[in-house]
Design an enzyme around this catalytic site. Structure first.
Site, PDB file in Angstrom:
ATOM      1  CE1 TYR A 196     -25.707 -25.525   9.031  1.00  0.00           C
ATOM      2  CE2 TYR A 196     -24.990 -23.231   8.654  1.00  0.00           C
ATOM      3  CZ  TYR A 196     -24.755 -24.710   9.354  1.00  0.00           C
ATOM      4  OH  TYR A 196     -23.145 -25.009   8.875  1.00  0.00           O
ATOM      5  CE  LYS A 204     -24.054 -26.711  12.697  1.00  0.00           C
ATOM      6  NZ  LYS A 204     -23.626 -27.849  12.458  1.00  0.00           N
ATOM      7  CB  THR A 262     -18.782 -30.900   3.234  1.00  0.00           C
ATOM      8  OG1 THR A 262     -19.873 -29.945   3.999  1.00  0.00           O
ATOM      9  CG2 THR A 262     -17.921 -30.506   3.376  1.00  0.00           C
TER      10      THR A 262
END
Length: 333
Positions: free
Chosen positions: A209, A213, A246
């Protein structure tokens, strides 16, 4: 020694990523979320928001529609897409909003989506590359890419390049087209494994991850450099939304999710707060012609030292072109 190496390959990315998270939470504890200034009307402009069916993507799409933009929500869930369009329309948006299906983890789907959009002859002034996934178990896309690399980065890399001619055509001096890439503070913990981008040797969801990014920030800087050199009226920015409550966190381990819930209520940003900087980058007059920057909480900020490595930027660009099947030489002509 082999076992130790494997443990370090898994534990180090995890520790580095959570250290970044603690730093962000400390900042958010003592600093208010960025408040959007009054933005000018954006009538006649067209924006595309990937992952715009929920969370920050939805809030970004909603705000841009309120400014009068024609917003194309791109996502892979048709039911959520229809619901998002309906909610935005019910909230008295000033612009048109529509949903179009695309699976960013599929290069075929991305190509079909881009071709369909171009066939419509619509202009494109703003592209918000927002969609993503976070710390999911090891998996591969249909093209064989590690899922974070394929969805978060390569899908957006291909989409941006396929739509670049349209963005260049509709941008103009004093009214540039804008590309916004959604990165995060986890890029500070990221390392580019150029000889193993798909993490086949030793998988870490945290490392994968963070790498995706970081790749988005490297991509942002290199693309802006090339566009500036060509004199094209298109600006490219990377945005860090902070820690936002989220559905991305649904993939955390059960115990981590349990610990996260009370913290999120107190310290995490809401999706609307998290979207504020991407909306600012997409529509604020203060950002006119401003690109090649990393934005956090509404302000320019220094990204990781690695992200400014020009040789790494160029190497990643070339490798990405190979992986998605693009010819490097013709992209920015």
């Amino acid at each position: 020694m082999w076992l130790l190496s494997v443990l370090l390959s898994v534990l180090l990315p995890l520790l580095k990523l959570y250290f970044c998270g603690v730093k962000v939470l400390l900042y958010q504890t003592f600093n208010r979320s960025f408040t959007l200034p009054v933005l000018s009307r954006q009538d006649g402009r067209v924006a595309m928001v990937t992952g715009g069916t929920r969370g920050m993507g939805y809030e970004t799409a909603k705000q841009l529609a309120k400014l009068g933009m024609h917003v194309v929500i791109a996502g892979n869930n048709r039911e959520e897409g229809a619901a998002a369009v309906r909610r935005i329309q019910e909230e008295d948006s000033q612009g048109n909003v529509e949903y179009v299906f695309v699976d960013l983890s599929s290069l075929k789907s991305v190509r079909q989506f881009a071709q369909t959009f171009q066939n419509r002859g619509l202009p494109l002034h703003v592209l918000v590359n927002n969609a993503g996934t976070m710390m999911v178990p090891e998996g591969r896309t249909e093209d064989g890419f590690e899922i974070h690399l394929g969805l978060n980065y390569l899908g957006h890399f291909l989409l941006t390049n396929l739509l670049l001619d349209t963005l260049k055509r509709w941008g103009r001096p004093g009214r540039c087209a804008r590309i916004i890439n959604m990165s995060s503070a986890t890029h500070y913990a990221g390392e580019m494994h150029m000889d193993d981008l798909n993490r086949r040797r030793c998988y870490s969801s945290h490392g994968a991850y963070a790498q995706s990014k970081l790749a988005l920030v490297l991509f942002t800087y290199h693309l802006q450099e090339q566009l500036t050199a060509g004199g094209f009226p298109v600006s490219v920015s990377a945005v860090d939304p902070g820690m936002v409550d989220t559905a991305l966190y649904d993939n955390l381990w059960s115990i981590t999710q349990a610990l996260k819930k009370p913290v999120a209520k107190l310290l995490f940003r809401t999706p609307a707060e998290g979207a504020s900087t991407s909306v600012y980058a997409a529509a604020a007059s203060e950002m006119e012609g401003v690109g090649g920057c990393y934005l956090y909480n509404g302000h320019r900020k220094q990204s990781s030292d690695t992200s400014y490595d020009c040789e790494l930027q160029a190497e990643l660009w070339k490798k990405s072109c190979e992986l998605v099947g693009l010819q490097t030489a013709r992209l920015l002509l």
